[in-house]
Design a protein around this motif. Structure first.
Motif, mmCIF file in Angstrom:
data_model
loop_
_atom_site.group_PDB
_atom_site.id
_atom_site.type_symbol
_atom_site.label_atom_id
_atom_site.label_comp_id
_atom_site.label_asym_id
_atom_site.label_seq_id
_atom_site.Cartn_x
_atom_site.Cartn_y
_atom_site.Cartn_z
ATOM 1 N N ALA A 157 -8.499 -15.318 -13.548
ATOM 2 C CA ALA A 157 -7.597 -16.445 -14.232
ATOM 3 C C ALA A 157 -8.725 -17.700 -14.602
ATOM 4 O O ALA A 157 -9.443 -17.910 -13.895
ATOM 5 N N SER A 158 -8.476 -18.568 -15.533
ATOM 6 C CA SER A 158 -9.192 -19.582 -16.016
ATOM 7 C C SER A 158 -8.758 -20.750 -15.341
ATOM 8 O O SER A 158 -7.553 -21.458 -15.272
ATOM 9 N N ALA A 159 -9.696 -21.325 -14.532
ATOM 10 C CA ALA A 159 -9.653 -22.497 -13.899
ATOM 11 C C ALA A 159 -9.313 -23.638 -14.830
ATOM 12 O O ALA A 159 -8.521 -24.852 -14.790
ATOM 13 N N TYR A 160 -9.845 -23.617 -16.385
ATOM 14 C CA TYR A 160 -9.571 -24.405 -17.207
ATOM 15 C C TYR A 160 -8.146 -24.451 -17.743
ATOM 16 O O TYR A 160 -7.768 -25.745 -18.042
ATOM 17 N N THR A 161 -7.488 -23.383 -17.834
ATOM 18 C CA THR A 161 -5.987 -23.359 -18.364
ATOM 19 C C THR A 161 -5.218 -24.034 -16.972
ATOM 20 O O THR A 161 -4.164 -24.360 -17.380
ATOM 21 N N ILE A 162 -5.464 -23.583 -15.819
ATOM 22 C CA ILE A 162 -4.757 -24.043 -14.937
ATOM 23 C C ILE A 162 -4.854 -25.630 -14.789
ATOM 24 O O ILE A 162 -3.686 -26.417 -14.576
ATOM 25 N N ASP A 186 -0.050 -23.756 -4.283
ATOM 26 C CA ASP A 186 0.942 -23.033 -4.796
ATOM 27 C C ASP A 186 0.890 -23.005 -6.234
ATOM 28 O O ASP A 186 1.048 -21.842 -6.924
ATOM 29 N N ALA A 187 0.796 -24.204 -6.613
ATOM 30 C CA ALA A 187 0.731 -24.390 -8.069
ATOM 31 C C ALA A 187 -0.326 -23.638 -8.955
ATOM 32 O O ALA A 187 -0.291 -22.911 -9.975
ATOM 33 N N ILE A 188 -1.269 -23.590 -8.342
ATOM 34 C CA ILE A 188 -2.570 -23.109 -8.888
ATOM 35 C C ILE A 188 -2.359 -21.630 -8.899
ATOM 36 O O ILE A 188 -2.739 -20.920 -9.727
ATOM 37 N N GLU A 189 -1.993 -21.026 -7.756
ATOM 38 C CA GLU A 189 -1.723 -19.653 -7.514
ATOM 39 C C GLU A 189 -0.607 -19.184 -8.849
ATOM 40 O O GLU A 189 -0.636 -17.902 -9.440
ATOM 41 N N ALA A 190 0.695 -19.930 -8.820
ATOM 42 C CA ALA A 190 1.531 -19.667 -9.878
ATOM 43 C C ALA A 190 0.902 -19.611 -11.307
ATOM 44 O O ALA A 190 1.275 -18.752 -12.112
ATOM 45 N N ILE A 191 0.336 -20.790 -11.544
ATOM 46 C CA ILE A 191 -0.253 -20.779 -13.105
ATOM 47 C C ILE A 191 -1.431 -19.719 -13.327
ATOM 48 O O ILE A 191 -1.296 -19.042 -14.408
ATOM 49 N N ALA A 192 -2.053 -19.391 -12.313
ATOM 50 C CA ALA A 192 -3.213 -18.453 -12.377
ATOM 51 C C ALA A 192 -2.512 -16.957 -12.650
ATOM 52 O O ALA A 192 -2.848 -16.366 -13.437
#
Length: 377
Positions: free
Chosen positions: A201-206, A279-285
């Motif tokens: 997953a893209s950290a930029y998109t997150i 948790d937000a990082i994981e959910a968006i990823a």
């Protein structure tokens, strides 16, 4: 990634607007942009429509790789000496140079496909991996305190501690980065009977989703009070914005502990806001992830500074070619390497510094070279 595009993700990935409004903190940290406009800001659905991140080797290119292998073997050197000069790829090398630029300055990912592991000895297959990857990023880094240069990711239930370690577990693991390495690469020697897909997953998109909807969490992630406990206790941010680039670097085990790495009770624990940010990082990823169905012989390369990775759970079969076996390396390019934040420099120096032992195990490391690290007491 626009806010409009992100809306379907936000419903499950971040808190409701009414809840966010009560937080009272909407400003981004100083120097952090409101949106990252870059090819790195992709979603899995957009990338999967365009499979050109997979470089399928032609018959002629495979012959070129074999020729380069035989050329290198005439020198009688160890595999550590492989570089683009002594592993020449006149035609394929141009494509690999393009792929290197895309990994560092484009979408941050690439897969090289077409090598059949069964066609080579283990030693030759490893030299091919080293030779091809040297055209992507020529510096290879240590991956742990023992100096393992090749880390073998295989299932191992010989002890409870090994079975719970990411490297040897068959369970799914959450999104994370490696502690060091601009580029993380792995060669798939064999795949599992079921499961085990590579998921990124893209950290930029997150970042773009959070910046548009939860800038308060961006502020939390950029603070220097995150209590990492691996490889030793230290505090630093999870995200950095340096020279116009976003860098994300974290792992849940280092922040929360797990069965393989129990966190000592005297160390600081995460705040509720920090847990919410993870948790937000994981959910968006997970909402924007790209799943890659790996094939035996695939060489994966991802930008470890801007792309997160995880693995789904898997089941091995009885046959040797149905047992998942990856060989991982950490890489850095002198030409394309990013500037590393000072808070991360220590790990990069340990990995890529000239001093220190180097061990190249062609098969899974013996127990004495598999450091199941413990947090300090």
């Amino acid at each position: 990634m626009s806010v409009l595009t992100a809306e379907p993700i936000l419903a499950s990935a971040v808190a409701p607007v009414a809840t966010r409004a009560t937080l009272g903190v909407w400003n981004l940290p100083s120097g952090f942009p409101s949106q990252l406009e870059a090819k790195l800001a992709w979603t899995g659905s957009s990338v999967s429509k365009d499979s050109d991140f997979i470089l399928q080797l032609s018959g002629a290119e495979i012959v070129e790789v074999k020729t380069a292998l035989e050329h290198f073997k005439t020198f009688g050197d160890d595999g550590d000496a492989i570089n683009p000069s002594n592993f020449p790829l006149p035609t394929l090398g141009t494509k690999l140079a393009d792929l290197s630029r895309d990994i560092h300055h484009g979408r941050g990912l690439g897969v090289i496909r077409g090598i059949k592991p069964s066609s080579y000895s283990t030693e030759d297959l490893t030299m091919i991996y080293l030779g091809v990857s040297s055209h992507i990023a020529e510096s290879r880094g240590r991956q742990d305190k023992r100096g393992n240069m090749l880390v073998h990711i295989v299932a191992d239930n010989s002890t409870k501690q090994a079975a719970e370690h990411h490297r040897h577990s068959t369970k799914e693991i959450s999104f994370h980065n490696e502690e060091a390495g601009d580029v993380v690469s792995w060669l798939t020697r064999s795949t599992a009977a079921a499961g085990g897909k590579c998921i990124i997953a893209s950290a930029y998109t997150i970042y773009n989703v959070l910046a548009a909807t939860r800038p308060d969490l961006i502020r939390i992630l950029a603070r220097s009070d995150w209590p990492f406990a691996l490889p030793k206790f230290h505090c630093r941010p999870v995200i950095f914005h340096q020279e116009g680039k976003l860098i994300m670097n974290f792992g849940r085990a280092a922040l929360l502990g797990n069965q393989a790495h129990p966190r000592p009770s005297h160390l600081p624990t995460l705040t509720s806001q920090q847990k919410e940010a993870l948790d937000a990082i994981e959910a968006i990823a997970q909402a924007t992830q790209l799943e890659i169905q790996t094939q035996a012989g695939d060489m994966h390369f991802i930008n470890n500074l801007a792309v997160l990775h995880r693995r789904e759970g898997f089941v091995n079969g009885e046959a040797l070619n149905e047992k998942r076996h990856l060989v991982r390396m950490r890489l850095r390019s002198a030409e394309h390497g990013w500037s590393i934040p000072s808070a991360l420099e220590h790990e990069w120096k340990k990995a890529f510094g000239q001093k220190g032992a180097k061990h190249w195990h062609l098969e899974p490391m013996p127990a004495s070279f598999f450091p199941l690290r413990r947090q300090p007491n």
